[in-house]
Design a protein around this motif. Structure first.
Motif, mmCIF file in Angstrom:
data_model
loop_
_atom_site.group_PDB
_atom_site.id
_atom_site.type_symbol
_atom_site.label_atom_id
_atom_site.label_comp_id
_atom_site.label_asym_id
_atom_site.label_seq_id
_atom_site.Cartn_x
_atom_site.Cartn_y
_atom_site.Cartn_z
ATOM 1 N N LEU A 33 105.240 36.799 52.895
ATOM 2 C CA LEU A 33 105.735 38.155 52.663
ATOM 3 C C LEU A 33 105.115 38.771 51.424
ATOM 4 C CD1 LEU A 33 109.535 37.592 53.427
ATOM 5 C CD2 LEU A 33 107.761 38.474 54.961
ATOM 6 N N ALA A 37 108.888 32.527 52.455
ATOM 7 C CA ALA A 37 108.768 33.734 51.660
ATOM 8 C C ALA A 37 107.327 34.036 51.268
ATOM 9 C CB ALA A 37 109.625 33.604 50.386
ATOM 10 N N GLN A 38 106.500 33.004 51.179
ATOM 11 C CA GLN A 38 105.132 33.201 50.670
ATOM 12 C C GLN A 38 104.311 34.224 51.473
ATOM 13 O OE1 GLN A 38 102.921 29.576 50.311
ATOM 14 N NE2 GLN A 38 101.289 30.496 49.122
#
Length: 368
Positions: free
Chosen positions: A366, A363-364
């Motif tokens: 993004l 997720a980072q």
């Protein structure tokens, strides 16, 4: 058909609910400062991010320090008295925050909050006000840490008293979810209290809930064998592990006081495994607890005063709450439906959840 006399009572879940409410109160008391310092307290005392960081750092350090000894304290006093003292101390510490402003004004020779705010930023007076107030808040946070460090040792000991081994993970997950529930309730209530009644009232009102809990605990809790609300069937269910424990284990479980010297605990691999697990995970959770509102504001532009900012914080803790309950149920599922031993079921569940944080690495990018 079971008669009413033979039907198992469910009083252990009443006790579990009390642990849940205590943990909820615990985290609400902890959150008052993080939700009021930026918009309400910092303008009065001329705080910087570093000042707030020093205060939370003091709380974290002393929380860890007191945690080394509070378990032995709870063992000596017992869960009823030990829990009462713990929540009394942290509720007192929470309420003490409310007088920090008055003491600072007296020390600085100022007669109103407007006079505090009117002090020129960067002046010697502003530096003095910030320094005095920071030390006062540090003291209150240390008192808070002293009491709050007793919550989880007390709650875990109560779970061991009222639940057989196969149900302890689930019961622990339920009361532990109070941490997330407290964090969910806090942003919806504390800023409102601070806005309409003043930030001092937020500390007093939220801190005062702990004293109400104490009144219920005095009448609700007794050891299972002495509790009039626990019938014979439920007592047999709670003590079912005694049938398989060795005589030595039974004697140790029934003995009063500590059965193992404190320093000897550090000779066991299990102790160091627990220490390392907490060391690697607690920092992440406390970052969310203390700095998530500021992170959403600085990184994405969603202040905690906005609807989107509040929803981001709410959803974050809602996810943690749901996973906490599910994580506690999975070992119970493995034991009851898959026929696994309690230890094997817990280890498999822990391995599954140990893989979930890896999703953060995905997720980072993004967020960039």
């Amino acid at each position: 058909m079971l008669t009413t006399k033979n039907k198992i009572s469910q009083y252990r879940w009443v006790i579990c609910s009390m642990l849940f409410f205590a943990t909820t109160i615990n985290y609400m008391d902890r959150q008052v400062l993080s939700l009021t310092w930026k918009d309400f307290i910092a303008p009065e005392f001329h705080w910087t991010d570093a000042d707030y960081g020093n205060i939370t750092g003091a709380f974290s350090f002393f929380y860890a320090l007191f945690s080394l000894f509070v378990g032995k304290f709870i063992d000596r006093l017992g869960t009823k008295r030990g829990y009462l003292i713990a929540i009394f101390v942290w509720s007192l510490g929470a309420c003490l925050h409310a007088i920090c402003g008055w003491v600072t004004m007296q020390y600085a020779g100022l007669d109103s909050v407007d006079a505090l705010r009117a002090v020129k930023a960067g002046s010697q007076m502003a530096l003095m006000i910030s320094t005095v107030s920071v030390y006062l808040f540090m003291f209150c946070r240390i008192v808070l840490a002293m009491g709050e460090s007793g919550n989880f040792p007390s709650a875990i000991k109560v779970v061991a008293e009222f639940f057989p081994k196969k149900d302890r993970a689930f019961a622990t997950a339920i009361f532990n979810s109070g941490a997330s529930i407290g964090a969910l309730i806090a942003p919806l209530t504390i800023p409102v209290l601070a806005n309409y009644l003043g930030w001092e009232s937020a500390f007093v009102i939220i801190g005062g809930i702990g004293f109400v809990w104490m009144g219920f605990w005095v009448f609700i809790y007794d050891k299972p064998s002495q509790c009039k609300h626990v019938n014979e069937a439920e007592l047999a269910y709670i003590l079912q592990d005694d049938a398989t424990d060795s005589d030595a284990a039974k004697a140790a479980a029934k003995a009063d006081g500590p059965t193992l010297p404190f320093m000897r605990c550090f000779t066991y691999r299990q102790t160091w495994s627990f220490i390392m697990g907490k060391f690697m995970t607690d920092g992440v959770w406390w970052f969310y607890l203390f700095w998530a509102p500021a992170y959403f504001s600085d990184q994405f532009g969603y202040a905690s005063s906005t609807t989107m900012g509040q929803w981001l914080i709410f959803v974050l803790y809602l996810i943690v709450t749901a996973l906490s309950i599910v994580g506690g149920y999975i070992p119970k599922y493995f034991v009851e439906h898959r026929g696994m031993e309690p230890y094997s079921g817990r280890m498999k569940a822990m391995f599954i959840f140990a893989l979930l944080p890896l999703l953060a690495l995905v997720a980072q990018p993004l967020a960039s």
